[in-house]
Design a protein around this motif. Structure first.
Motif, PDB file in Angstrom:
ATOM      1  N   LEU A  33      73.183  64.015 -62.962  1.00 18.34           N
ATOM      2  CA  LEU A  33      73.403  62.924 -64.014  1.00 18.34           C
ATOM      3  C   LEU A  33      74.728  63.451 -64.943  1.00 18.34           C
ATOM      4  O   LEU A  33      75.361  62.551 -65.383  1.00 18.34           O
ATOM      5  N   ALA A  34      74.366  64.694 -65.314  1.00 14.50           N
ATOM      6  CA  ALA A  34      75.454  65.100 -66.439  1.00 14.50           C
ATOM      7  C   ALA A  34      76.740  65.149 -65.736  1.00 14.50           C
ATOM      8  O   ALA A  34      77.811  65.095 -66.210  1.00 14.50           O
ATOM      9  N   GLU A  35      76.786  65.448 -64.196  1.00 13.49           N
ATOM     10  CA  GLU A  35      77.878  65.388 -63.633  1.00 13.49           C
ATOM     11  C   GLU A  35      78.694  64.020 -63.504  1.00 13.49           C
ATOM     12  O   GLU A  35      79.942  63.971 -63.327  1.00 13.49           O
ATOM     13  N   ILE A  36      77.922  63.074 -63.811  1.00 22.64           N
ATOM     14  CA  ILE A  36      78.468  61.448 -63.892  1.00 22.64           C
ATOM     15  C   ILE A  36      78.640  61.416 -65.274  1.00 22.64           C
ATOM     16  O   ILE A  36      79.113  60.102 -65.528  1.00 22.64           O
ATOM     17  N   GLY A  37      78.597  62.223 -65.968  1.00 26.21           N
ATOM     18  CA  GLY A  37      78.752  61.964 -67.616  1.00 26.21           C
ATOM     19  C   GLY A  37      77.658  61.207 -68.456  1.00 26.21           C
ATOM     20  O   GLY A  37      78.061  60.844 -69.471  1.00 26.21           O
ATOM     21  N   ILE A  38      76.558  61.529 -67.915  1.00 20.47           N
ATOM     22  CA  ILE A  38      75.405  61.042 -68.881  1.00 20.47           C
ATOM     23  C   ILE A  38      74.830  62.298 -69.601  1.00 20.47           C
ATOM     24  O   ILE A  38      74.592  63.438 -68.984  1.00 20.47           O
ATOM     25  N   PRO A  39      74.863  62.325 -70.863  1.00 19.80           N
ATOM     26  CA  PRO A  39      74.482  63.161 -71.882  1.00 19.80           C
ATOM     27  C   PRO A  39      73.019  63.559 -71.586  1.00 19.80           C
ATOM     28  O   PRO A  39      72.348  62.672 -71.788  1.00 19.80           O
TER      29      PRO A  39
ATOM     30  N   ILE B 220      71.368  52.968 -74.958  1.00 18.65           N
ATOM     31  CA  ILE B 220      70.349  53.373 -74.101  1.00 18.65           C
ATOM     32  C   ILE B 220      70.272  52.444 -73.017  1.00 18.65           C
ATOM     33  O   ILE B 220      70.277  52.944 -71.696  1.00 18.65           O
ATOM     34  N   VAL B 221      70.471  51.019 -73.005  1.00 15.85           N
ATOM     35  CA  VAL B 221      70.360  50.094 -71.796  1.00 15.85           C
ATOM     36  C   VAL B 221      71.674  50.841 -70.916  1.00 15.85           C
ATOM     37  O   VAL B 221      71.482  50.443 -69.668  1.00 15.85           O
ATOM     38  N   GLY B 222      72.641  50.750 -71.689  1.00 16.92           N
ATOM     39  CA  GLY B 222      73.942  51.240 -70.758  1.00 16.92           C
ATOM     40  C   GLY B 222      73.730  52.346 -69.989  1.00 16.92           C
ATOM     41  O   GLY B 222      74.038  52.643 -68.897  1.00 16.92           O
ATOM     42  N   MET B 223      73.359  53.311 -70.401  1.00 18.39           N
ATOM     43  CA  MET B 223      72.989  54.844 -69.835  1.00 18.39           C
ATOM     44  C   MET B 223      71.838  54.529 -68.716  1.00 18.39           C
ATOM     45  O   MET B 223      71.887  54.873 -67.544  1.00 18.39           O
ATOM     46  N   THR B 224      70.906  53.665 -69.225  1.00 13.24           N
ATOM     47  CA  THR B 224      69.684  53.402 -68.269  1.00 13.24           C
ATOM     48  C   THR B 224      70.090  52.752 -66.931  1.00 13.24           C
ATOM     49  O   THR B 224      69.876  53.355 -65.899  1.00 13.24           O
ATOM     50  N   LEU B 225      71.259  51.811 -67.143  1.00 20.14           N
ATOM     51  CA  LEU B 225      71.460  51.107 -65.886  1.00 20.14           C
ATOM     52  C   LEU B 225      72.140  51.798 -64.922  1.00 20.14           C
ATOM     53  O   LEU B 225      72.393  51.958 -63.750  1.00 20.14           O
ATOM     54  N   ARG B 226      73.275  52.880 -65.823  1.00 16.62           N
ATOM     55  CA  ARG B 226      74.164  53.689 -64.727  1.00 16.62           C
ATOM     56  C   ARG B 226      73.147  54.806 -64.121  1.00 16.62           C
ATOM     57  O   ARG B 226      73.368  55.141 -62.912  1.00 16.62           O
ATOM     58  N   VAL B 227      71.983  54.952 -64.713  1.00 15.83           N
ATOM     59  CA  VAL B 227      71.248  56.175 -64.229  1.00 15.83           C
ATOM     60  C   VAL B 227      70.577  55.341 -62.988  1.00 15.83           C
ATOM     61  O   VAL B 227      70.511  56.089 -61.873  1.00 15.83           O
TER      62      VAL B 227
END
Ligand code: UDP
Length: 252
Positions: free
Chosen positions: A61-67, A151-158
């Motif tokens: 996930l860090a590799e796709i830019g999720i902190p 939070i919602v944006g990151m969650t949907l990307r995850v």
């Protein structure tokens, strides 16, 4: 040398002061609980496998830019993470109807949803983590509107990323739970994905047989719990070499 100081002991993990300022150590236990800790047990080797699986997922996930709060794995059961202030919300994403959603709405388990659904639960054991809406979160000040949007944006990307990753190893990602934390750097705050990602907090079904490969095997007394966790780790390519239950059971 003095033993590390525990900060907090949860149901599946112990948190210790980290070795560097602004860090904590997550120690993964074999203990398992379900139904708000009314059911208790141990899953041999679970702590080791969840440590490995969480390391793998957080790194991808860090590799796709999720902190994320993850810094590095220290040993078989411990990982070093950034210290953060946990947002008191459990964020659940559902792709397929299961668990509490099936029960609450009288739906059949296994029905694929037309789009992912994001739900929020207020983190409070005494209240049994009640389902809440964004209105509750904003009005009661558990997170700001900007934080919630992020939070919602990151969650949907995850979710998008992990659905694909799991599909690639023959697994359906049914649902999962995430937690987020605030990390302070001087006067600036940013959100990070915190806690863990493991079969303890997601539902994983084999893509061909629909066999459950997650904590539902423990919750529902289906047997083969250890084997299911090992199979997830094996498919992700993170099962430790010569990993028999005996060796996984050792402390470190
Ligand atoms: N979940 C979790 N911790 C909780 C509640 C749920 O990790 O305190 C996870 C659970 O493993 C599942 C998803 O969130 O992957 C949705 O859980 P659900 O609301 O269906 O509740 P459950 O049936 O687990 O009680």
């Amino acid at each position: 040398m003095s033993r590390k100081q525990p900060i907090y002991e949860g149901k599946a993990k112990v948190l210790y002061e980290g070795t560097e300022p602004g860090t904590i150590i997550q120690y993964f236990k074999d203990d398992a609980t379900a139904f708000n800790a009314q059911k208790r047990g141990t899953i041999a080797g679970k702590g080791v496998l969840n440590n490995m699986i969480t390391e793998f997922v957080m790194t991808r996930l860090a590799e796709i830019g999720i902190p994320t709060h993850f810094i590095r794995r220290i040993n078989m059961r411990e990982q070093l993470c950034k210290k953060c202030e946990i947002v008191p919300i459990e964020v659940v994403v559902r792709n397929i109807v299961a668990g509490s959603m099936a029960k609450r709405l009288g739906l059949e388990e296994g029905e694929r949803l037309p789009r992912p659904i994001v739900e929020f639960y207020y983190k409070d054991d005494a209240l049994g983590d009640p389902l809440v809406s964004d209105e509750h979160i904003l009005a009661l000040g558990w997170a700001s509107a900007e934080e919630l949007e992020e939070i919602v944006g990151m969650t949907l990307r995850v979710n998008d990323y992990l659905c694909g990753l799991m599909r690639g190893i023959g697994i359906k990602l049914v649902d999962f739970k995430l937690e987020f934390g605030r990390v302070w750097e001087g006067d600036f705050m940013h959100l990070v994905l915190a806690d863990e990602f493991s079969p303890d907090n997601c539902r994983l079904w084999d893509a061909v047989t629909n066999e459950k490969m997650d904590k539902d095997r423990f919750r529902r007394d289906l047997g083969g719990v250890e084997e299911a966790y090992q199979e997830v780790a094996r498919r992700l390519g993170v099962l430790p070499e010569s990993a028999d239950i005996e060796s996984l059971n050792k402390d470190k």
